[in-house]
Design a protein around this motif. Structure first.
Motif, mmCIF file in Angstrom:
data_model
loop_
_atom_site.group_PDB
_atom_site.id
_atom_site.type_symbol
_atom_site.label_atom_id
_atom_site.label_comp_id
_atom_site.label_asym_id
_atom_site.label_seq_id
_atom_site.Cartn_x
_atom_site.Cartn_y
_atom_site.Cartn_z
ATOM 1 N N ALA A 250 -0.680 11.806 0.901
ATOM 2 C CA ALA A 250 -0.178 11.161 -0.312
ATOM 3 C C ALA A 250 -1.177 10.115 -0.788
ATOM 4 N N VAL A 251 -1.604 10.262 -2.029
ATOM 5 C CA VAL A 251 -2.412 9.240 -2.685
ATOM 6 C C VAL A 251 -1.491 8.570 -3.704
ATOM 7 N N ILE A 252 -1.122 7.328 -3.424
ATOM 8 C CA ILE A 252 -0.117 6.640 -4.238
ATOM 9 C C ILE A 252 -0.832 5.578 -5.063
ATOM 10 N N ASN A 253 -1.013 5.863 -6.335
ATOM 11 C CA ASN A 253 -1.822 5.000 -7.191
ATOM 12 C C ASN A 253 -1.038 3.905 -7.890
ATOM 13 N N THR A 254 0.257 4.122 -8.098
ATOM 14 C CA THR A 254 1.072 3.154 -8.838
ATOM 15 C C THR A 254 2.471 3.093 -8.245
ATOM 16 N N ALA B 132 5.040 6.097 -6.670
ATOM 17 C CA ALA B 132 5.772 6.005 -5.405
ATOM 18 C C ALA B 132 7.250 6.299 -5.628
ATOM 19 N N ARG B 133 7.827 5.740 -6.685
ATOM 20 C CA ARG B 133 9.245 5.987 -6.980
ATOM 21 C C ARG B 133 9.495 7.456 -7.288
ATOM 22 N N ASP B 134 8.585 8.072 -8.016
ATOM 23 C CA ASP B 134 8.742 9.497 -8.326
ATOM 24 C C ASP B 134 8.729 10.346 -7.058
ATOM 25 N N ASN C 102 17.301 9.463 -6.162
ATOM 26 C CA ASN C 102 16.815 10.304 -5.063
ATOM 27 C C ASN C 102 15.797 9.617 -4.162
ATOM 28 N N ALA C 103 16.135 8.415 -3.705
ATOM 29 C CA ALA C 103 15.268 7.725 -2.747
ATOM 30 C C ALA C 103 15.190 8.504 -1.448
ATOM 31 N N ARG C 104 13.972 8.716 -0.959
ATOM 32 C CA ARG C 104 13.749 9.391 0.314
ATOM 33 C C ARG C 104 13.379 8.389 1.401
ATOM 34 N N LEU C 105 12.913 7.207 0.978
ATOM 35 C CA LEU C 105 12.570 6.125 1.897
ATOM 36 C C LEU C 105 12.841 4.815 1.183
ATOM 37 N N MET C 106 13.553 3.917 1.853
ATOM 38 C CA MET C 106 13.885 2.619 1.283
ATOM 39 C C MET C 106 13.118 1.529 2.030
ATOM 40 N N ILE C 107 12.411 0.698 1.280
ATOM 41 C CA ILE C 107 11.739 -0.468 1.845
ATOM 42 C C ILE C 107 12.452 -1.705 1.324
ATOM 43 N N MET D 203 0.839 -1.203 0.000
ATOM 44 C CA MET D 203 0.000 0.000 0.000
ATOM 45 C C MET D 203 0.876 1.254 0.000
ATOM 46 N N VAL D 204 1.969 1.219 0.746
ATOM 47 C CA VAL D 204 2.873 2.369 0.784
ATOM 48 C C VAL D 204 3.574 2.553 -0.556
ATOM 49 N N SER D 205 3.845 1.449 -1.253
ATOM 50 C CA SER D 205 4.601 1.521 -2.505
ATOM 51 C C SER D 205 3.715 1.562 -3.744
ATOM 52 N N GLY D 206 2.404 1.669 -3.575
ATOM 53 C CA GLY D 206 1.518 1.891 -4.707
ATOM 54 C C GLY D 206 1.010 0.660 -5.419
ATOM 55 N N VAL D 207 1.319 -0.534 -4.924
ATOM 56 C CA VAL D 207 0.824 -1.762 -5.553
ATOM 57 C C VAL D 207 -0.653 -1.960 -5.229
ATOM 58 N N TYR D 208 -1.024 -1.736 -3.970
ATOM 59 C CA TYR D 208 -2.417 -1.830 -3.529
ATOM 60 C C TYR D 208 -2.927 -0.459 -3.109
#
Length: 255
Positions: free
Chosen positions: A68-72, A76-78, A165-170, A49-54
């Protein structure tokens, strides 16, 4: 300090099944958060959900203080949310630098711009500089990814995320199927990310790894958050109780 990521009451349902149930989560700059739980606890669903898959069924996600509404996944990467899964999503038949620039290749112009070719020298130099900041040294920088070890591939995947420019790494089970030496190298990379103030959510079944690098540990059980502990204030034995469902720090709040 404003959290990089804040998740409020996030819920995901698949028909009649609730995979994640009203979970709250915060990740601060430069913090390594371990996310643990048994199979089916909801870890993968939460990060997807955080990464836009769900898309969440309920709840809200805030990134760098803003809704943040992350649709894809590409969205999320952008935004700067990079997820590195176990398969790493690397092209085995390409080199390290080609993988880092895959889909965003640098090109040189010739004949007034009529002809454009790959600027392989620039991409290799940039890739090597980035690996240097991670203290990673490949014996053959021009070798194809399929020739690299598991730990070296992890380093390339992390370098790619950082370059863009990653701001958060999962990171999902980054030491899985690696030998002891390679595992240690990956943990060192996570420490270097922390030094560079890049926060990490680390998902792992290996408690030794979680205790080695995390600042805080969150436990999920059957889709609910049951513990949120400073690593220095808990133990493997205590966490096992949460993972098995014998303890729940948030049960009273849900009653």
């Amino acid at each position: 300090m404003e959290p990089i990521l804040r998740v409020e009451n996030i819920t995901k349902r698949f028909g009649g099944l609730t995979a994640v149930n009203r979970v709250n989560l915060e990740v601060n700059p430069g913090e390594v958060v371990g996310l643990v739980g048994d199979n089916g606890a909801g870890k993968s669903t939460l990060i997807k959900m955080v990464s836009g898959v769900y898309h969440p069924s309920e709840g809200a996600i805030y990134f760098e203080g803003k809704p943040a509404v992350i649709n894809t996944p590409s969205q999320a990467r952008d935004m700067g949310i990079e997820t590195i899964y176990q398969d790493l999503a690397l092209a085995g038949n390409l080199t390290m630098s080609a993988n880092i620039f895959l889909g965003r290749e640098r090109k040189k112009k010739y004949l007034g711009g009529a002809v454009r070719i790959l600027d392989e020298k620039f991409m290799l130099q940039e890739a090597l500089k980035l690996l240097e900041t991670l203290d990673v040294h490949l014996p053959a920088p021009s070798a194809k990814i399929e020739k690299l070890s598991g730990g070296q591939r992890q380093a390339v995947a992390i370098a790619r995320a950082l370059y863009w420019n990653a701001r958060l790494m999962i990171m999902d089970e980054p030491t899985n199927n690696l030998g002891v030496i390679e595992q240690a190298k990956v943990l060192d990379l996570i420490r270097r990310l922390k030094e560079q103030h890049v926060p990490v959510i680390l998902i792992s079944h290996t408690m030794r790894d979680i205790f080695a690098v995390s600042d805080r540990i969150i436990v999920l059980h059957r889709g609910r958050k049951v513990a949120d502990k400073r690593t220095s204030e808990t133990s493997n034995e205590e966490l096992v109780q949460y993972i098995m469902g014998a303890r729940d720090d948030f049960e009273a709040a849900r009653a």
